[in-house]
Motif scaffolding. Structure first.
Motif, PDB file in Angstrom:
ATOM      1  N   ALA A  39      -7.166  21.773  -0.663  1.00  0.00           N
ATOM      2  CA  ALA A  39      -6.469  21.078  -1.750  1.00  0.00           C
ATOM      3  C   ALA A  39      -5.014  20.820  -1.361  1.00  0.00           C
ATOM      4  CB  ALA A  39      -6.545  21.898  -3.037  1.00  0.00           C
ATOM      5  N   ASP A  40      -4.353  21.834  -0.770  1.00  0.00           N
ATOM      6  CA  ASP A  40      -2.961  21.665  -0.338  1.00  0.00           C
ATOM      7  C   ASP A  40      -2.852  20.554   0.708  1.00  0.00           C
ATOM      8  OD1 ASP A  40      -2.233  23.783  -1.984  1.00  0.00           O
ATOM      9  OD2 ASP A  40      -2.148  25.248  -0.338  1.00  0.00           O
ATOM     10  N   GLU A  41      -3.748  20.568   1.693  1.00  0.00           N
ATOM     11  CA  GLU A  41      -3.710  19.562   2.760  1.00  0.00           C
ATOM     12  C   GLU A  41      -3.966  18.161   2.224  1.00  0.00           C
ATOM     13  OE1 GLU A  41      -6.297  20.694   5.976  1.00  0.00           O
ATOM     14  OE2 GLU A  41      -5.249  22.611   6.249  1.00  0.00           O
ATOM     15  N   LEU A  42      -4.906  18.054   1.292  1.00  0.00           N
ATOM     16  CA  LEU A  42      -5.192  16.741   0.725  1.00  0.00           C
ATOM     17  C   LEU A  42      -4.005  16.223  -0.076  1.00  0.00           C
ATOM     18  CD1 LEU A  42      -7.062  14.361   0.321  1.00  0.00           C
ATOM     19  CD2 LEU A  42      -8.136  15.605  -1.575  1.00  0.00           C
ATOM     20  N   GLU A  43      -3.358  17.087  -0.848  1.00  0.00           N
ATOM     21  CA  GLU A  43      -2.176  16.655  -1.609  1.00  0.00           C
ATOM     22  C   GLU A  43      -1.071  16.160  -0.682  1.00  0.00           C
ATOM     23  OE1 GLU A  43      -2.162  18.996  -5.839  1.00  0.00           O
ATOM     24  OE2 GLU A  43      -1.212  20.002  -4.143  1.00  0.00           O
ATOM     25  N   ILE A  44      -0.859  16.864   0.423  1.00  0.00           N
ATOM     26  CA  ILE A  44       0.159  16.441   1.392  1.00  0.00           C
ATOM     27  C   ILE A  44      -0.224  15.088   2.003  1.00  0.00           C
ATOM     28  CG2 ILE A  44       1.124  16.968   3.677  1.00  0.00           C
ATOM     29  CD1 ILE A  44       0.942  19.977   2.791  1.00  0.00           C
ATOM     30  N   THR A  45      -1.490  14.925   2.344  1.00  0.00           N
ATOM     31  CA  THR A  45      -1.963  13.669   2.932  1.00  0.00           C
ATOM     32  C   THR A  45      -1.800  12.508   1.956  1.00  0.00           C
ATOM     33  OG1 THR A  45      -3.541  14.857   4.313  1.00  0.00           O
ATOM     34  CG2 THR A  45      -3.967  12.508   3.955  1.00  0.00           C
ATOM     35  N   ILE A  46      -2.144  12.735   0.691  1.00  0.00           N
ATOM     36  CA  ILE A  46      -2.000  11.685  -0.329  1.00  0.00           C
ATOM     37  C   ILE A  46      -0.528  11.310  -0.481  1.00  0.00           C
ATOM     38  CG2 ILE A  46      -2.174  11.201  -2.803  1.00  0.00           C
ATOM     39  CD1 ILE A  46      -4.799  12.869  -2.755  1.00  0.00           C
ATOM     40  N   GLN A  47       0.344  12.315  -0.525  1.00  0.00           N
ATOM     41  CA  GLN A  47       1.784  12.058  -0.668  1.00  0.00           C
ATOM     42  C   GLN A  47       2.314  11.269   0.520  1.00  0.00           C
ATOM     43  OE1 GLN A  47       3.664  12.798  -3.417  1.00  0.00           O
ATOM     44  NE2 GLN A  47       5.172  11.517  -2.414  1.00  0.00           N
ATOM     45  N   GLU A  48       1.924  11.664   1.732  1.00  0.00           N
ATOM     46  CA  GLU A  48       2.369  10.936   2.926  1.00  0.00           C
ATOM     47  C   GLU A  48       1.869   9.496   2.906  1.00  0.00           C
ATOM     48  OE1 GLU A  48       0.922  13.369   6.126  1.00  0.00           O
ATOM     49  OE2 GLU A  48       2.656  14.731   6.019  1.00  0.00           O
ATOM     50  N   ARG A  49       0.620   9.314   2.489  1.00  0.00           N
ATOM     51  CA  ARG A  49       0.054   7.956   2.417  1.00  0.00           C
ATOM     52  C   ARG A  49       0.814   7.122   1.396  1.00  0.00           C
ATOM     53  NH1 ARG A  49      -5.553   6.740  -0.391  1.00  0.00           N
ATOM     54  NH2 ARG A  49      -4.159   7.141  -2.096  1.00  0.00           N
ATOM     55  N   ASP A  50       1.099   7.711   0.238  1.00  0.00           N
ATOM     56  CA  ASP A  50       1.819   6.978  -0.801  1.00  0.00           C
ATOM     57  C   ASP A  50       3.246   6.648  -0.393  1.00  0.00           C
ATOM     58  OD1 ASP A  50      -0.419   6.992  -2.386  1.00  0.00           O
ATOM     59  OD2 ASP A  50       0.305   8.532  -3.767  1.00  0.00           O
ATOM     60  N   ASP A  51       3.840   7.497   0.452  1.00  0.00           N
ATOM     61  CA  ASP A  51       5.213   7.277   0.909  1.00  0.00           C
ATOM     62  C   ASP A  51       5.301   6.261   2.041  1.00  0.00           C
ATOM     63  OD1 ASP A  51       6.148   9.072  -0.946  1.00  0.00           O
ATOM     64  OD2 ASP A  51       6.353  10.738   0.465  1.00  0.00           O
ATOM     65  N   THR A  52       4.173   5.887   2.643  1.00  0.00           N
ATOM     66  CA  THR A  52       4.164   4.891   3.710  1.00  0.00           C
ATOM     67  C   THR A  52       4.726   3.586   3.165  1.00  0.00           C
ATOM     68  OG1 THR A  52       2.208   5.882   4.697  1.00  0.00           O
ATOM     69  CG2 THR A  52       2.668   3.597   5.294  1.00  0.00           C
ATOM     70  N   THR A  53       5.609   2.963   3.941  1.00  0.00           N
ATOM     71  CA  THR A  53       6.168   1.687   3.498  1.00  0.00           C
ATOM     72  C   THR A  53       5.698   0.564   4.413  1.00  0.00           C
ATOM     73  OG1 THR A  53       8.207   1.937   4.792  1.00  0.00           O
ATOM     74  CG2 THR A  53       8.218   2.801   2.529  1.00  0.00           C
ATOM     75  N   TYR A  54       5.645  -0.620   3.824  1.00  0.00           N
ATOM     76  CA  TYR A  54       5.188  -1.808   4.541  1.00  0.00           C
ATOM     77  C   TYR A  54       6.245  -2.896   4.477  1.00  0.00           C
ATOM     78  CZ  TYR A  54       0.522   0.244   3.928  1.00  0.00           C
ATOM     79  OH  TYR A  54      -0.562   1.077   3.939  1.00  0.00           O
ATOM     80  N   SER A  55       6.329  -3.668   5.551  1.00  0.00           N
ATOM     81  CA  SER A  55       7.123  -4.895   5.498  1.00  0.00           C
ATOM     82  C   SER A  55       6.391  -5.844   4.550  1.00  0.00           C
ATOM     83  CB  SER A  55       7.224  -5.520   6.891  1.00  0.00           C
ATOM     84  OG  SER A  55       5.943  -6.008   7.289  1.00  0.00           O
ATOM     85  N   LEU A  56       7.038  -6.928   4.174  1.00  0.00           N
ATOM     86  CA  LEU A  56       6.377  -7.877   3.274  1.00  0.00           C
ATOM     87  C   LEU A  56       5.117  -8.467   3.898  1.00  0.00           C
ATOM     88  CD1 LEU A  56       9.400  -9.748   1.647  1.00  0.00           C
ATOM     89  CD2 LEU A  56       8.064  -7.833   0.741  1.00  0.00           C
ATOM     90  N   THR A  57       5.149  -8.705   5.207  1.00  0.00           N
ATOM     91  CA  THR A  57       3.968  -9.248   5.893  1.00  0.00           C
ATOM     92  C   THR A  57       2.830  -8.237   5.878  1.00  0.00           C
ATOM     93  OG1 THR A  57       5.398 -10.562   7.317  1.00  0.00           O
ATOM     94  CG2 THR A  57       3.137 -10.235   8.062  1.00  0.00           C
ATOM     95  N   GLU A  58       3.147  -6.970   6.196  1.00  0.00           N
ATOM     96  CA  GLU A  58       2.122  -5.922   6.170  1.00  0.00           C
ATOM     97  C   GLU A  58       1.602  -5.707   4.743  1.00  0.00           C
ATOM     98  OE1 GLU A  58       3.909  -3.100   9.731  1.00  0.00           O
ATOM     99  OE2 GLU A  58       4.711  -2.923   7.702  1.00  0.00           O
ATOM    100  N   ALA A  59       2.516  -5.728   3.788  1.00  0.00           N
ATOM    101  CA  ALA A  59       2.142  -5.539   2.386  1.00  0.00           C
ATOM    102  C   ALA A  59       1.229  -6.669   1.913  1.00  0.00           C
ATOM    103  CB  ALA A  59       3.381  -5.453   1.505  1.00  0.00           C
ATOM    104  N   ALA A  60       1.480  -7.874   2.408  1.00  0.00           N
ATOM    105  CA  ALA A  60       0.630  -9.016   2.044  1.00  0.00           C
ATOM    106  C   ALA A  60      -0.793  -8.798   2.541  1.00  0.00           C
ATOM    107  CB  ALA A  60       1.211 -10.306   2.617  1.00  0.00           C
TER     108      ALA A  60
END
Length: 129
Positions: A39-60
């Motif tokens: 559970a701890d590892e999954l929460e950390i993974t979800i947080q890291e994934r949510d914190d990932t940022t994209y350029s506008l092209t990547e976000a598109a």
């Protein structure tokens, strides 16, 4: 277990912790500890994934919206800018997702050359889900 009764990924850590609590009540310390760690590892993974940022092209590419539209949303303050003023980025957690439309049956049959029997089977199977 059907698809609709499965917990979402975000709800899994809490579900695992509840299961760990039950296991501890019945003497399953080692399994409970393993579930808590997962559970701890999954929460950390979800947080890291949510914190990932994209350029506008990547976000598109990720969202299905155009980079221009996403840039407008950032400029208008509808999506927070996770980057700099002249180099906007969008955090994954704030990324809008465009609904993906299913292809219409007639278009689908033209593309894949489905037989009438295959079309009927497709309709029947989609109605059962």
């Amino acid at each position: 277990m059907t698809r609709t009764s499965q917990p979402s990924i975000r709800k899994l850590p809490a579900a695992w912790r509840r299961q760990a609590k039950t296991l501890r009540r019945y003497g399953g310390q080692a399994l409970a500890t393993a579930l808590d760690r997962c559970a701890d590892e999954l929460e950390i993974t979800i947080q890291e994934r949510d914190d990932t940022t994209y350029s506008l092209t990547e976000a598109a590419r990720e969202s299905g919206y155009t980079a221009t539209h996403l840039g407008r949303l950032v400029r208008d303050g509808k999506i927070p800018n996770a980057g700099r003023p002249n180099a906007p980025r969008i955090a994954r957690r704030h990324l809008p997702r465009k609904a993906r439309a299913e292809p219409r049956l007639a278009e689908e049959s033209r593309r894949s050359h489905l037989s009438n029997a295959q079309i009927v089977q497709s309709i029947i199977s989609k109605g059962i889900e």
